[in-house]
Design a protein around this motif. Structure first.
Motif, PDB file in Angstrom:
ATOM      1  N   ALA A 142      15.459  55.909  68.714  1.00  0.00           N
ATOM      2  CA  ALA A 142      16.666  55.181  69.104  1.00  0.00           C
ATOM      3  C   ALA A 142      17.179  54.336  67.939  1.00  0.00           C
ATOM      4  CB  ALA A 142      16.377  54.293  70.314  1.00  0.00           C
ATOM      5  N   GLY A 143      18.439  54.575  67.545  1.00  0.00           N
ATOM      6  CA  GLY A 143      19.046  53.836  66.458  1.00  0.00           C
ATOM      7  C   GLY A 143      18.689  54.326  65.071  1.00  0.00           C
ATOM      8  N   ALA A 144      17.812  55.316  64.990  1.00  0.00           N
ATOM      9  CA  ALA A 144      17.350  55.807  63.687  1.00  0.00           C
ATOM     10  C   ALA A 144      18.230  56.949  63.184  1.00  0.00           C
ATOM     11  CB  ALA A 144      15.902  56.273  63.784  1.00  0.00           C
ATOM     12  N   TRP A 145      18.289  57.095  61.873  1.00  0.00           N
ATOM     13  CA  TRP A 145      18.977  58.235  61.253  1.00  0.00           C
ATOM     14  C   TRP A 145      17.993  59.384  61.182  1.00  0.00           C
ATOM     15  CZ3 TRP A 145      18.543  61.626  57.227  1.00  0.00           C
ATOM     16  CH2 TRP A 145      19.696  62.320  56.850  1.00  0.00           C
ATOM     17  N   VAL A 146      18.391  60.559  61.675  1.00  0.00           N
ATOM     18  CA  VAL A 146      17.491  61.708  61.710  1.00  0.00           C
ATOM     19  C   VAL A 146      18.162  62.911  61.059  1.00  0.00           C
ATOM     20  CG1 VAL A 146      16.280  60.924  63.772  1.00  0.00           C
ATOM     21  CG2 VAL A 146      18.288  62.386  64.017  1.00  0.00           C
ATOM     22  N   GLN A 147      17.350  63.815  60.570  1.00  0.00           N
ATOM     23  CA  GLN A 147      17.841  65.014  59.914  1.00  0.00           C
ATOM     24  C   GLN A 147      18.098  66.129  60.925  1.00  0.00           C
ATOM     25  OE1 GLN A 147      14.834  65.932  57.007  1.00  0.00           O
ATOM     26  NE2 GLN A 147      15.746  64.591  55.465  1.00  0.00           N
ATOM     27  N   ARG A 148      18.852  67.101  60.507  1.00  0.00           N
ATOM     28  CA  ARG A 148      19.071  68.288  61.314  1.00  0.00           C
ATOM     29  C   ARG A 148      17.755  69.054  61.467  1.00  0.00           C
ATOM     30  NH1 ARG A 148      23.037  73.397  59.723  1.00  0.00           N
ATOM     31  NH2 ARG A 148      22.578  74.647  61.574  1.00  0.00           N
ATOM     32  N   GLY A 149      17.509  69.567  62.671  1.00  0.00           N
ATOM     33  CA  GLY A 149      16.300  70.349  62.920  1.00  0.00           C
ATOM     34  C   GLY A 149      15.096  69.536  63.332  1.00  0.00           C
ATOM     35  N   LEU A 150      15.266  68.228  63.574  1.00  0.00           N
ATOM     36  CA  LEU A 150      14.141  67.395  64.007  1.00  0.00           C
ATOM     37  C   LEU A 150      13.758  67.740  65.447  1.00  0.00           C
ATOM     38  CD1 LEU A 150      12.255  64.902  63.479  1.00  0.00           C
ATOM     39  CD2 LEU A 150      14.022  63.541  64.607  1.00  0.00           C
ATOM     40  N   TYR A 151      12.471  67.944  65.682  1.00  0.00           N
ATOM     41  CA  TYR A 151      11.972  68.229  67.026  1.00  0.00           C
ATOM     42  C   TYR A 151      11.938  66.940  67.841  1.00  0.00           C
ATOM     43  CZ  TYR A 151       8.438  69.041  70.645  1.00  0.00           C
ATOM     44  OH  TYR A 151       7.763  69.105  71.836  1.00  0.00           O
ATOM     45  N   LEU A 152      12.603  66.957  69.009  1.00  0.00           N
ATOM     46  CA  LEU A 152      12.666  65.783  69.870  1.00  0.00           C
ATOM     47  C   LEU A 152      11.770  65.891  71.094  1.00  0.00           C
ATOM     48  CD1 LEU A 152      16.527  65.113  69.841  1.00  0.00           C
ATOM     49  CD2 LEU A 152      14.767  63.962  68.489  1.00  0.00           C
ATOM     50  N   GLY A 153      11.628  67.100  71.634  1.00  0.00           N
ATOM     51  CA  GLY A 153      10.831  67.285  72.840  1.00  0.00           C
ATOM     52  C   GLY A 153      11.058  68.666  73.420  1.00  0.00           C
ATOM     53  N   ASP A 154      10.629  68.852  74.670  1.00  0.00           N
ATOM     54  CA  ASP A 154      10.749  70.146  75.340  1.00  0.00           C
ATOM     55  C   ASP A 154      11.344  69.964  76.728  1.00  0.00           C
ATOM     56  OD1 ASP A 154       9.359  71.618  73.272  1.00  0.00           O
ATOM     57  OD2 ASP A 154       7.513  70.716  74.023  1.00  0.00           O
ATOM     58  N   VAL A 155      12.104  70.956  77.161  1.00  0.00           N
ATOM     59  CA  VAL A 155      12.485  71.068  78.563  1.00  0.00           C
ATOM     60  C   VAL A 155      11.581  72.137  79.164  1.00  0.00           C
ATOM     61  CG1 VAL A 155      14.283  71.681  80.204  1.00  0.00           C
ATOM     62  CG2 VAL A 155      14.859  70.338  78.186  1.00  0.00           C
ATOM     63  N   VAL A 156      10.773  71.735  80.148  1.00  0.00           N
ATOM     64  CA  VAL A 156       9.648  72.555  80.595  1.00  0.00           C
ATOM     65  C   VAL A 156       9.880  73.076  82.000  1.00  0.00           C
ATOM     66  CG1 VAL A 156       7.159  72.579  80.981  1.00  0.00           C
ATOM     67  CG2 VAL A 156       8.126  71.123  79.196  1.00  0.00           C
ATOM     68  N   ASN A 157       9.660  74.385  82.181  1.00  0.00           N
ATOM     69  CA  ASN A 157       9.625  74.990  83.505  1.00  0.00           C
ATOM     70  C   ASN A 157       8.225  74.774  84.077  1.00  0.00           C
ATOM     71  OD1 ASN A 157       9.181  77.036  85.596  1.00  0.00           O
ATOM     72  ND2 ASN A 157      11.148  77.856  84.955  1.00  0.00           N
ATOM     73  N   LEU A 158       8.145  74.194  85.268  1.00  0.00           N
ATOM     74  CA  LEU A 158       6.853  73.784  85.827  1.00  0.00           C
ATOM     75  C   LEU A 158       6.206  74.828  86.728  1.00  0.00           C
ATOM     76  CD1 LEU A 158       7.759  70.096  86.733  1.00  0.00           C
ATOM     77  CD2 LEU A 158       6.644  70.951  84.673  1.00  0.00           C
ATOM     78  N   SER A 159       6.645  76.074  86.655  1.00  0.00           N
ATOM     79  CA  SER A 159       6.135  77.091  87.577  1.00  0.00           C
ATOM     80  C   SER A 159       4.762  77.632  87.164  1.00  0.00           C
ATOM     81  CB  SER A 159       7.135  78.250  87.690  1.00  0.00           C
ATOM     82  OG  SER A 159       7.392  78.806  86.415  1.00  0.00           O
ATOM     83  N   ASP A 160       4.588  77.991  85.900  1.00  0.00           N
ATOM     84  CA  ASP A 160       3.328  78.590  85.437  1.00  0.00           C
ATOM     85  C   ASP A 160       2.919  77.962  84.106  1.00  0.00           C
ATOM     86  OD1 ASP A 160       2.819  80.734  87.453  1.00  0.00           O
ATOM     87  OD2 ASP A 160       4.762  81.432  86.732  1.00  0.00           O
ATOM     88  N   PHE A 161       1.574  77.924  83.887  1.00  0.00           N
ATOM     89  CA  PHE A 161       1.054  77.304  82.675  1.00  0.00           C
ATOM     90  C   PHE A 161      -0.040  78.158  82.047  1.00  0.00           C
ATOM     91  CE2 PHE A 161       2.816  73.751  85.011  1.00  0.00           C
ATOM     92  CZ  PHE A 161       3.396  72.967  84.023  1.00  0.00           C
ATOM     93  N   TYR A 162      -0.122  78.054  80.730  1.00  0.00           N
ATOM     94  CA  TYR A 162      -1.236  78.613  79.967  1.00  0.00           C
ATOM     95  C   TYR A 162      -2.022  77.463  79.344  1.00  0.00           C
ATOM     96  CZ  TYR A 162       0.422  83.468  80.056  1.00  0.00           C
ATOM     97  OH  TYR A 162       0.775  84.720  80.451  1.00  0.00           O
ATOM     98  N   PHE A 163      -3.280  77.752  78.996  1.00  0.00           N
ATOM     99  CA  PHE A 163      -4.078  76.822  78.201  1.00  0.00           C
ATOM    100  C   PHE A 163      -4.357  77.498  76.870  1.00  0.00           C
ATOM    101  CE2 PHE A 163      -7.879  74.608  76.720  1.00  0.00           C
ATOM    102  CZ  PHE A 163      -7.532  73.285  76.957  1.00  0.00           C
ATOM    103  N   ILE A 164      -3.925  76.873  75.768  1.00  0.00           N
ATOM    104  CA  ILE A 164      -4.091  77.429  74.434  1.00  0.00           C
ATOM    105  C   ILE A 164      -5.226  76.674  73.756  1.00  0.00           C
ATOM    106  CG2 ILE A 164      -2.935  78.072  72.293  1.00  0.00           C
ATOM    107  CD1 ILE A 164      -1.627  79.217  74.786  1.00  0.00           C
ATOM    108  N   ALA A 165      -6.328  77.375  73.452  1.00  0.00           N
ATOM    109  CA  ALA A 165      -7.514  76.740  72.885  1.00  0.00           C
ATOM    110  C   ALA A 165      -7.776  77.246  71.470  1.00  0.00           C
ATOM    111  CB  ALA A 165      -8.733  77.008  73.766  1.00  0.00           C
ATOM    112  N   VAL A 166      -8.391  76.382  70.681  1.00  0.00           N
ATOM    113  CA  VAL A 166      -8.707  76.679  69.277  1.00  0.00           C
ATOM    114  C   VAL A 166     -10.217  76.867  69.139  1.00  0.00           C
ATOM    115  CG1 VAL A 166      -8.697  75.718  66.949  1.00  0.00           C
ATOM    116  CG2 VAL A 166      -6.726  75.379  68.429  1.00  0.00           C
ATOM    117  N   VAL A 167     -10.618  78.029  68.611  1.00  0.00           N
ATOM    118  CA  VAL A 167     -12.033  78.332  68.399  1.00  0.00           C
ATOM    119  C   VAL A 167     -12.293  78.424  66.898  1.00  0.00           C
ATOM    120  CG1 VAL A 167     -13.909  79.960  68.840  1.00  0.00           C
ATOM    121  CG2 VAL A 167     -12.149  79.599  70.568  1.00  0.00           C
ATOM    122  N   THR A 168     -13.260  77.660  66.419  1.00  0.00           N
ATOM    123  CA  THR A 168     -13.568  77.649  64.998  1.00  0.00           C
ATOM    124  C   THR A 168     -14.193  78.969  64.565  1.00  0.00           C
ATOM    125  OG1 THR A 168     -15.765  76.709  65.348  1.00  0.00           O
ATOM    126  CG2 THR A 168     -13.932  75.164  65.060  1.00  0.00           C
TER     127      THR A 168
END
Length: 289
Positions: A142-168
């Motif tokens: 809020a009130g800040a100067w930001v560049q083009r292409g800055l990620y602000l957030g997501d609009v999420v459909n709440l119907s189905d979900f995945y879990f993405i896990a990281v394995v070393t």
């Protein structure tokens, strides 16, 4: 006899009796359908219209930005267009036959105005889908100067979900060499609830970019981050991903990008085999053998 019996029992325990083995990996919940919201033009964040967590509709404004530079460019172009129109009218009154250069100039200003108006409209950032607006850090801009292409957030459909896990890499061998007998997920803050997995996929390609910065050291996770990365999502070493489709829940609240842990149960094997495998992995990693 007591000592011999104890040694024999220990040998049987270590070499003969199978014990369950599990792989645990950190990850995050992701909606199967979500829209990343990015800034389309550089400028100042003037108003946060929709609070994070709100339900939003397609076309609903989320954030209003301002660009004084763009506003001045529009004013200047309109003035030049008006000046060109006056020159055309004057040329007609003076019965000047060749007004083609002035008309060409007028068309150029009209095209520029169309482009600038499109850019101006992009300062009002809108949702392209129905869903929940997820932007936990939005108020920081809020009130800040930001560049083009800055990620602000997501609009999420709440119907189905995945879990993405990281394995070393250290544990990845077990994923491909053993049959996984059961897969479940536990979320941070809801450890008492085990979430069933309908299906899962092990992506057999080494990855470097984490699905969320929360999994890296900078975000409180366990994955080492490259020192050359300022975003906190590029891992120091390659890893593998598991994508698990979560069953619909009644007792667990599934939230987009909520962190947790996936549990993969493998066939039971004796402790000797498990200890031998762990020692071999340490030696391979340390001495590259």
């Amino acid at each position: 006899w007591y000592v011999c019996g104890l040694i024999l029992a220990l040998i049987i325990l270590i070499f003969c009796i199978p014990f369950p083995q599990k792989i645990s990996a950190n990850g995050v919940v992701e909606s199967t359908n979500f829209q990343k919201i990015l800034t389309q033009y550089e400028g100042y964040v003037d108003t946060i219209i929709a609070d994070s967590g709100n339900q939003v509709s397609k076309g609903e404004p989320l954030v209003q930005m301002r660009s004084r530079e763009l506003e001045l460019d529009i004013i200047s172009t309109r003035a030049q267009k008006q000046e060109t129109l006056l020159l055309i009218h004057q040329a007609i009154n003076d019965k000047i036959a060749n007004t083609a250069p002035l008309k060409k100039r007028l068309n150029a200003f009209n095209e520029k105005l169309k482009y600038l108006k499109k850019q101006y409209q992009a300062l009002t950032i809108r949702s392209e889908e129905d869903g929940q607006w997820y932007a936990p850090t939005i108020n920081e801009y809020a009130g800040a100067w930001v560049q083009r292409g800055l990620y602000l957030g997501d609009v999420v459909n709440l119907s189905d979900f995945y879990f993405i896990a990281v394995v070393t890499q250290d544990e990845s061998g077990q994923l491909f060499q053993n049959k996984i007998t059961e897969v479940s997920v536990k979320l941070k803050g809801q450890a008492e609830n085990k979430i069933a997995v309908e299906s899962y996929t092990i992506i057999p390609f080494e990855q470097k970019k984490l699905p969320s910065a929360a999994l890296g050291w900078q975000g409180g996770g366990d994955i080492a981050i490259s020192t050359e990365d300022g975003s906190g999502v590029i891992a120091k070493e390659p890893f593998f991903l598991i994508k698990a489709k979560l069953a619909k829940q009644n007792n667990s609240k599934l939230l987009h990008l909520r962190s947790g842990m996936i549990l993969l149960e493998l066939p039971a094997i004796p402790l000797y085999s498990q200890i031998y495998r762990s020692i071999r992995q340490v030696l391979q990693k340390r001495y590259q053998i």
